[in-house]
Design a protein around this motif. Structure first.
Motif, PDB file in Angstrom:
ATOM      1  N   GLU A 111       5.931   9.663  -9.799  1.00 38.59           N
ATOM      2  CA  GLU A 111       4.936   9.054 -10.592  1.00 38.59           C
ATOM      3  C   GLU A 111       4.586  10.245 -11.659  1.00 38.59           C
ATOM      4  OE1 GLU A 111       3.169   6.370 -10.306  1.00 38.59           O
ATOM      5  OE2 GLU A 111       4.321   5.759  -8.397  1.00 38.59           O
ATOM      6  N   ASP A 114       5.069  11.919  -5.603  1.00 36.65           N
ATOM      7  CA  ASP A 114       4.669  12.475  -7.007  1.00 36.65           C
ATOM      8  C   ASP A 114       5.481  12.714  -7.933  1.00 36.65           C
ATOM      9  OD1 ASP A 114       2.154  12.488  -5.597  1.00 36.65           O
ATOM     10  OD2 ASP A 114       2.276  14.579  -5.273  1.00 36.65           O
ATOM     11  N   ARG A 151      -0.111   1.832 -11.978  1.00 41.74           N
ATOM     12  CA  ARG A 151       0.053   3.224 -11.522  1.00 41.74           C
ATOM     13  C   ARG A 151      -0.798   4.149 -12.418  1.00 41.74           C
ATOM     14  NH1 ARG A 151       5.943   2.172 -11.725  1.00 41.74           N
ATOM     15  NH2 ARG A 151       5.913   3.561  -9.859  1.00 41.74           N
ATOM     16  N   PRO A 152      -0.566   5.621 -11.953  1.00 37.55           N
ATOM     17  CA  PRO A 152      -1.261   6.424 -12.744  1.00 37.55           C
ATOM     18  C   PRO A 152      -0.973   6.672 -14.338  1.00 37.55           C
ATOM     19  CG  PRO A 152      -0.699   7.376 -10.625  1.00 37.55           C
ATOM     20  CD  PRO A 152      -0.169   5.923 -10.780  1.00 37.55           C
ATOM     21  N   ASP A 200      -1.875  16.169  -8.788  1.00 37.62           N
ATOM     22  CA  ASP A 200      -0.956  15.054  -7.676  1.00 37.62           C
ATOM     23  C   ASP A 200      -0.485  14.124  -8.276  1.00 37.62           C
ATOM     24  OD1 ASP A 200      -1.892  17.323  -5.705  1.00 37.62           O
ATOM     25  OD2 ASP A 200      -3.562  16.136  -5.270  1.00 37.62           O
ATOM     26  N   LEU A 223       2.297   3.480  -4.164  1.00 32.87           N
ATOM     27  CA  LEU A 223       2.693   4.449  -5.101  1.00 32.87           C
ATOM     28  C   LEU A 223       3.969   5.200  -4.765  1.00 32.87           C
ATOM     29  CD1 LEU A 223      -0.807   5.860  -6.535  1.00 32.87           C
ATOM     30  CD2 LEU A 223       0.680   4.157  -7.676  1.00 32.87           C
ATOM     31  N   LYS A 247      -2.679  11.171  -8.870  1.00 35.59           N
ATOM     32  CA  LYS A 247      -3.486  10.165  -7.864  1.00 35.59           C
ATOM     33  C   LYS A 247      -4.862  10.867  -7.543  1.00 35.59           C
ATOM     34  CE  LYS A 247       1.042   9.528  -5.784  1.00 35.59           C
ATOM     35  NZ  LYS A 247       1.964   9.700  -4.467  1.00 35.59           N
ATOM     36  N   THR A 248      -4.917  12.221  -7.885  1.00 34.33           N
ATOM     37  CA  THR A 248      -6.164  12.935  -7.665  1.00 34.33           C
ATOM     38  C   THR A 248      -6.877  13.024  -8.777  1.00 34.33           C
ATOM     39  OG1 THR A 248      -5.263  14.220  -5.773  1.00 34.33           O
ATOM     40  CG2 THR A 248      -7.360  15.106  -6.608  1.00 34.33           C
ATOM     41  N   TYR A 298      -9.065   4.503  -4.830  1.00 34.52           N
ATOM     42  CA  TYR A 298      -9.761   4.867  -3.417  1.00 34.52           C
ATOM     43  C   TYR A 298     -10.054   3.637  -2.919  1.00 34.52           C
ATOM     44  CZ  TYR A 298     -14.329   3.954  -5.270  1.00 34.52           C
ATOM     45  OH  TYR A 298     -15.530   3.319  -5.379  1.00 34.52           O
ATOM     46  N   ARG A 342      -2.700   1.992  -3.368  1.00 34.48           N
ATOM     47  CA  ARG A 342      -2.513   3.427  -3.221  1.00 34.48           C
ATOM     48  C   ARG A 342      -1.120   3.506  -2.371  1.00 34.48           C
ATOM     49  NH1 ARG A 342      -5.519   7.821  -4.806  1.00 34.48           N
ATOM     50  NH2 ARG A 342      -4.820   9.740  -3.885  1.00 34.48           N
ATOM     51  N   ASN A 370      -9.353  10.046  -7.788  1.00 36.92           N
ATOM     52  CA  ASN A 370      -9.299   9.415  -6.746  1.00 36.92           C
ATOM     53  C   ASN A 370      -8.794   7.786  -6.964  1.00 36.92           C
ATOM     54  OD1 ASN A 370      -9.798  11.594  -5.205  1.00 36.92           O
ATOM     55  ND2 ASN A 370     -12.226  10.942  -5.446  1.00 36.92           N
TER      56      ASN A 370
END
Length: 607
Positions: free
Chosen positions: A168, A165, A24-25, A50, A162, A53-54, A153, A159, A150
């Motif tokens: 995460e 927000d 995960r992030p 985000d 996940l 994620k971004t 992506y 993705r 991303n």
């Protein structure tokens, strides 16, 4: 018959490897922060969008990399810390670039800027899905900046798995806190969606803990310090009075690396034997230093689990050290520990006889009203009477004048109110439009009220003492047994918020008192919302249930869309919002307002 076994293409192999390293992030954040630390950085910035994620960007002022290293760090099986197999069992660093970056680059768009101190120009490399799209010379400051954009992506299924927000972000902050606690000498900055979450200056361990967990933590900490031949222990444990119903603030660090160890946790809990209530868990921040050759940190992909050569000895030393500190700092309960010894009756007074009753003498001729300084009291009395008569002769005129002036003042007051222009307007019973110097600001009234209530609740729960109102008739609410267990598990936090519980049964909860800020009709709705929010939270996350409580309260009690507000209520809400610490986002991360400048408004009509 055709062959079945075949070699995987590199891009597929990289994606499989990424699945082991990048879950995960937060996994990316952990790897990038640890790389920055091993690069010798004194200041590290983490920028998120985000929930990662971004964008996940880590900027450090470390030693940087050469052009060759910058290119090689994205290759598989490239590393700076291992030269032969024996090095796997003697790791003193977290890993300087390499290996993890190859996995990250396989599932994201990566942009790397780096420059060494003795170089005039640095290197810029852009990678998409393990493929280098550009490499060029660039002017940049000393150190390294890695931007991961991303994430996943090219693996949409991953993705989609996940969480929200909010969840995460909590995972990311968990990792951020662990790294920041392990390195208090390094300054850290965390921004999420352009909002500053943490700004931790270089400090000592105690100040770093207080900076992360709040000023109230300072009074809870008991220092730990022990040096032995096989183990060095330092850090803090929280006093038993501040034990919690859940495992939250429990941190073990071995050689400046965060680990999880049920075995060592048991040693700490055992040291608190007799000091904790049943079901309570102590908080601790313990830093263990052991020879690198005596541990194996590669038994788990995330390196949060460690195997020790001499676990039993470590257990005994840790337990004894914590127990010794609790006794040394008088944390163990004693009888009447605030007693003032100066007020004790001396032992030699035990057989002393009482004396005779003291006598009281009175002067019968004493007159406090006798005063010879005023000789002519009659003339004074006469002058006073004449003066008073002159004042009262025009009493009617005085009253009339006062009445007229009062009426004029009231008329002026109401006229000024009529002339007052309102700066706030309600739109469709959903938004508030307020005028500012640079233009206008459009505010979501419900989200704004959530933010105001959230910070107010959080302050009352954690800083102030929440007030309660006792119910005339206790309210019994039925829940599923699993829900009752959850409520019972956070009973102490709910009581801190102002709830009073009369009884817990297998099928219901009997409430005898509630916070003064809510009404009896809202109890069921609020608790059901609270249960939903807790179930969505990550188990064993380091965030306190106080945060969940405050969010649930704010969501349940905030004004809803469709509620009409008068001018006074509108202005009060706007003022309260901009007095908050984080007025731009709701407790759930949603934007609260949007500012339109005069230039933006003009462009609408001039286009």
């Amino acid at each position: 018959m055709s062959d079945i076994i075949q070699l995987l293409p590199d891009h597929v192999a990289n994606q499989i490897a990424a699945g082991e390293v990048v879950q995960r992030p937060a996994s990316v954040v952990k790897e990038l922060l640890e790389n920055a630390i091993d690069a010798g950085a004194t200041s590290i910035k983490l920028l998120l969008k985000d929930a990662g994620k971004t964008l996940i960007q880590v900027i450090d002022d470390g030693k940087g990399m050469s052009t060759t290293d910058a290119r090689l760090c994205f290759e598989r099986h490239a590393t700076s810390k291992i030269r032969d197999a024996q090095d796997l069992f003697n790791l003193n660093t977290k890993g300087f670039r390499g290996e993890a970056l190859a996995s990250i680059a396989a599932i994201a768009h990566v942009e790397l800027k780096t420059k060494q101190e003795n170089e005039e120009l640095g290197t810029l490399i852009k990678i998409e899905g393990s493929k280098v799209t550009s490499q060029e010379v660039v002017s940049t400051s000393k150190g390294t900046s890695i931007a991961v954009k991303n994430l996943f992506y090219n693996i949409p299924a991953r993705r989609n798995f996940l969480k929200s927000d909010t969840i995460e972000t909590r995972h990311i902050i968990d990792e951020f806190q662990r790294v920041a606690l392990a390195h208090p000498a390094i300054s850290f900055l965390l921004h999420h969606n352009d909002n500053e979450v943490y700004h931790l200056k270089s400090s000592n361990l105690r100040k770093r803990i207080v900076a992360i967990f709040g000023g109230k933590m300072n009074e809870k900490l008991v220092p730990i310090d022990e040096q032995t031949d096989i183990l060095s222990i330092k850090g803090f444990v929280a006093k038993p009075a501040f034990a919690k119903r859940k495992r939250g603030e429990q941190f073990f660090f071995v050689n400046d690396r965060f680990i999880k160890s049920a075995y060592l946790n048991h040693a700490v809990v055992n040291a608190f034997d007799g000091l904790l209530e049943s079901g309570s868990h102590p908080s601790y921040f313990l830093y263990l230093t052991v020879p690198a050759s005596s541990i194996d940190i590669n038994i788990h992909p995330t390196k949060t689990e460690i195997k020790f050569d001499n676990e039993k000895a470590l257990y005994a030393i840790l337990r004894a050290t914590v127990k010794h500190s609790l006794g040394q700092y008088n944390v163990a309960p004693v009888l009447d520990f605030n007693r003032d010894a100066n007020l004790d009756t001396p032992y030699d007074y035990s057989k002393k006889q009482t004396g005779s009753t003291p006598k009281i003498s009175v002067d019968p001729d004493f007159n406090p009203f006798k005063d010879n300084t005023i000789q002519n009291d009659k003339p004074m009395q006469k002058d006073y009477q004449e003066s008073y008569k002159k004042q009262t002769d025009n009493w009617d005129a005085l009253y009339t004048t006062t009445q007229v002036e009062s009426k004029v003042n009231q008329e002026q007051l109401f006229e000024s109110e009529k002339e007052t222009t309102h700066k706030t307007f309600q739109i469709q019973k959903k938004y508030l439009l307020s005028s500012i110097k640079s233009g206008v600001v459009l505010i979501h009234q419900s989200l704004a009220h959530q933010r105001v209530l959230y910070e107010d609740f959080l302050a009352k729960i954690t800083v102030e003492e929440a007030s309660s109102q006792q119910l005339l008739f206790p309210v019994s609410i039925s829940f599923a047994s699993s829900d009752i267990e959850i409520i019972y598990g956070i009973k102490s936090e709910l009581e801190s918020a102002g709830f009073m519980f009369a009884e817990f049964t297998k099928e219901s909860v009997v409430i005898g008192g509630i916070p003064t800020s809510i009404t009896e009709s809202k109890i069921t709705q609020l608790l059901e919302q609270l249960l939903d929010d807790i179930k969505l939270e990550v188990p064993d996350a380091s965030f306190s249930h106080f945060d969940v409580l405050a969010k649930s309260f704010s969501k349940s009690l905030a004004i809803k869309t469709g509620t009409s507000l008068n001018f006074k209520e509108q202005e009060t809400l706007v003022n309260d919002l901009f007095m908050c610490k984080e007025p731009s986002v709701s407790p759930f991360g949603k934007p609260i307002f949007k500012t339109l400048t005069l230039n933006e408004i003009d462009s609408i009509f001039n286009s």
